[in-house]
Design an enzyme around this catalytic site. Structure first.
Site, short mmCIF file in Angstrom:
data_model
loop_
_atom_site.label_atom_id
_atom_site.label_comp_id
_atom_site.label_asym_id
_atom_site.label_seq_id
_atom_site.Cartn_x
_atom_site.Cartn_y
_atom_site.Cartn_z
N LYS A 1 -1.05 6.73 -23.25
CA LYS A 1 -0.55 7.07 -24.58
C LYS A 1 0.96 6.82 -24.59
O LYS A 1 1.40 5.70 -24.77
CB LYS A 1 -0.88 8.54 -24.91
CG LYS A 1 -2.33 8.76 -25.31
CD LYS A 1 -3.23 8.86 -24.13
CE LYS A 1 -4.61 9.38 -24.48
NZ LYS A 1 -5.50 9.33 -23.30
N HIS B 1 -20.79 13.14 -25.96
CA HIS B 1 -20.48 12.23 -27.07
C HIS B 1 -20.28 10.78 -26.65
O HIS B 1 -20.46 9.88 -27.44
CB HIS B 1 -19.28 12.75 -27.86
CG HIS B 1 -18.06 13.00 -27.01
ND1 HIS B 1 -18.00 14.04 -26.11
CD2 HIS B 1 -16.89 12.35 -26.92
CE1 HIS B 1 -16.82 14.03 -25.51
NE2 HIS B 1 -16.13 13.00 -25.98
N TYR C 1 0.83 -1.20 0.00
CA TYR C 1 0.00 0.00 0.00
C TYR C 1 0.87 1.26 0.00
O TYR C 1 0.60 2.21 -0.73
CB TYR C 1 -0.91 0.01 1.23
CG TYR C 1 -1.96 1.10 1.19
CD1 TYR C 1 -3.24 0.82 0.72
CD2 TYR C 1 -1.66 2.39 1.60
CE1 TYR C 1 -4.19 1.81 0.65
CE2 TYR C 1 -2.61 3.39 1.53
CZ TYR C 1 -3.88 3.10 1.06
OH TYR C 1 -4.82 4.09 0.99
N PHE D 1 -8.09 19.21 -24.45
CA PHE D 1 -8.75 17.92 -24.66
C PHE D 1 -10.11 17.94 -23.96
O PHE D 1 -10.31 18.71 -23.01
CB PHE D 1 -7.88 16.78 -24.13
CG PHE D 1 -8.49 15.44 -24.40
CD1 PHE D 1 -8.65 14.97 -25.71
CD2 PHE D 1 -8.95 14.65 -23.37
CE1 PHE D 1 -9.26 13.76 -25.95
CE2 PHE D 1 -9.56 13.42 -23.61
CZ PHE D 1 -9.71 12.98 -24.91
N ASP D 2 -11.05 17.09 -24.41
CA ASP D 2 -12.43 17.21 -23.90
C ASP D 2 -12.56 16.97 -22.39
O ASP D 2 -13.34 17.65 -21.72
CB ASP D 2 -13.43 16.35 -24.69
CG ASP D 2 -13.04 14.90 -24.81
OD1 ASP D 2 -11.92 14.56 -24.41
OD2 ASP D 2 -13.85 14.10 -25.30
N ASP E 1 -0.02 19.30 -20.80
CA ASP E 1 -0.74 18.03 -20.86
C ASP E 1 0.15 17.14 -21.71
O ASP E 1 0.24 17.30 -22.93
CB ASP E 1 -2.12 18.24 -21.49
CG ASP E 1 -2.84 16.90 -21.71
OD1 ASP E 1 -2.17 15.85 -21.72
OD2 ASP E 1 -4.07 16.92 -21.89
N ALA F 1 0.33 13.90 -22.51
CA ALA F 1 -0.10 12.56 -22.94
C ALA F 1 0.79 12.01 -24.07
O ALA F 1 1.15 10.84 -24.07
CB ALA F 1 -1.57 12.60 -23.39
#
Ligand code: F0G
Length: 465
Positions: free
Chosen positions: A263, A455, A72, A129-130, A220, A222
């Site tokens: 990614k 979406h 943990y 990004f969304d 970001d 990714a």
């Protein structure tokens, strides 16, 4: 003679995929309410829905899975990842999170607030990004898109169409005080504008503007490795430099980053939040513990932390990136051979089909890119994803539909997963739809939608029916 290029890996395990009939696919897409997210994966032949979490791990990553320490607190897998983050990204402080949007949730909680404290605040960046936009707008703040205008012209071939327009950013920063702009976030590569990279000069420029305004600057990250590859290939002064050296320079201009490691971490699940400032790291830690888990696992299993520590290094190997970018480019070139209009230049992780040019007769109110996505699925079991009016969603204030400049069908290529024959197949499917495009005149209308990020769950019906 110069020898041809080839993938720097061979295949050890395969997974069977099945081709369905057109009748089966027509039934499946109707049962899915014309939402590609509702299809079962067995109903899809070549799945280019996303490059997220769909890559193939290496034998070294699988070996690390077996060594996963599931303690943990203080797991050795955590320390392996900490070392990899420092080596590849240069950050001393990081928190694991279970995926990118979870990382965004923690960061936005720390910088904007956990509730709706964002009202009246602005978060500038390049086509967020969304889910990033969701975490900003869900807190009452607004995501301001400062991407260069060229990004919205699908035909101009420029090396860095993910760049931030520094004049637009400067205007936002100048008009509002520091308390009203909790952060600026730049996405590398910029998924929403076609997988287009951001130049080092631009990252540096954003960093300087943000520093002067006292606004924290986050990346970001990714697809940071693909971005670094494009900088090496396209930006003067970076040819011949190592990918990791370039990546570390990119990160050196930022106060931190969020990352969906599904990614460029080449793992099936996972995320990261990195910080330069220890005080902010400590503030975010409380939210991470609340939402994700204790700081040394943050919603990830020890084995996944371990696999990510290997994946971050593999994703920044030049031969891997050359193969990756070349496969995506092959798909783009084949599509263009059939006459399919695609966004130029090709993205790092995906080819974006220009649905407005592909289906000029479908009205924008009937969701042009979604219509194309449905046609591609019915034609050959190929699944892409809509990046158009469905994803753009409604304006949070007026609740009117937002119609983005571009209606795109994204064909995202999972890492190390499909062969070039699959790319050729996908291109042929699109070519085949193109042959009958004159008969595609109507799209779809919404039957049911969610108030945010619609979406994913929207239900549709044919508009002409
Ligand atoms: N940022 C970018 C640039 C992304 O592309 C994604 C995910 C996220 C953040 C959120 O990360 O999925 O791990 O929670 N993009 C996927 C896609 C879903 O298909 O482009 P996540």
């Amino acid at each position: 003679m110069e020898l041809p290029f080839a993938e720097p890996f061979r295949i050890k395990t395969v997974e069977t995929i099945r081709r369905s009939t057109r009748e089966e696919r027509e039934r499946a897409i109707a049962a899915a309410r014309y939402n590609l997210f509702n299809l079962r994966s067995e109903e899809v032949f070549v799945d280019l829905l996303t490059d997220s979490g769909t890559g193939a791990m290496s034998s070294a990553q699988w070996a690390e899975m077996m060594l996963g320490d599931e303690s943990y607190a203080g797991a050795s897998s955590y320390y392996k990842l900490k070392e990899a983050v420092k080596e590849v990204m240069g950050f001393d402080h990081f928190l694991p999170a279970h995926q990118g949007r979870a990382a965004e949730n923690v960061l936005m909680s720390a910088l904007i607030g956990p509730g709706s404290e964002g009202r009246g605040k602005l978060v500038p960046g390049n086509s967020h990004f969304d889910t990033t936009k969701g975490h900003i707008e869900g807190r009452g703040a607004r995501a301001v898109d400062c991407t260069v205008d060229a990004a919205f012209d699908p035909t101009v071939d420029l090396p860095f169409k993910g760049d931030v327009d520094l004049a637009k950013l400067g205007k936002v920063l100048g008009e509002r005080g520091r308390g009203e702009i909790p952060l600026c976030i730049v996405t590398v590569t910029c998924n929403s504008s076609g997988g287009q990279p951001v130049s080092m000069a631009n990252i540096r420029g954003v960093s300087e503007l943000c520093r002067a305004a006292g606004v924290p600057f986050f990346l970001d990250a990714a697809r940071f490795a693909e971005n670094a590859y494009f900088i090496r290939k396209r930006e003067p002064g970076y040819d011949g430099k190592g990918i990791r050296e370039i990546a570390r320079e990119m990160f050196s201009y930022a106060d931190g980053c969020t990352m969906s490691s599904k990614k460029d971490g080449i793992v099936n699940i996972g995320g990261l939040i990195c910080f330069r400032d220890e005080a902010l790291f400590r503030r975010a830690s409380s939210f991470n513990i609340m939402y994700e888990g204790f700081n040394t696992y943050g919603g990830m299993a020890g084995r996944d932390l371990g696999a990510l520590s290997v994946g971050l290094r593999e994703a920044t190997e030049l031969p891997y990136l050359e193969a990756r970018i070349a496969q995506v480019a092959r798909l783009g070139a084949k599509l263009e051979l059939y006459g399919v209009p695609v966004l130029r230049p090709y993205g790092g992780h995906a080819i974006f089909v220009d649905a407005k040019r592909f289906l000029p007769r479908v009205p924008r109110e009937e969701f042009v890119a979604q219509t194309l996505g449905i046609e591609a699925y019915v034609e050959g079991g190929l699944r892409g994803v809509e990046i158009g009016a469905l994803m753009a969603d409604r304006d949070p204030d007026s609740r009117e539909n937002r119609y983005p400049e571009l209606e795109l069908l994204r064909l995202a290529v999972p890492r190390r997963t499909y062969t070039d024959n699959h790319m050729d197949y996908a291109a042929a499917v699109m070519g085949s739809v193109l042959e009958r495009r004159d008969r595609i005149t109507r799209g779809y209308r919404i039957v049911r939608e969610a108030p945010l990020l619609r979406h994913f769950t929207v239900e549709l019906e044919p508009a002409g029916a």
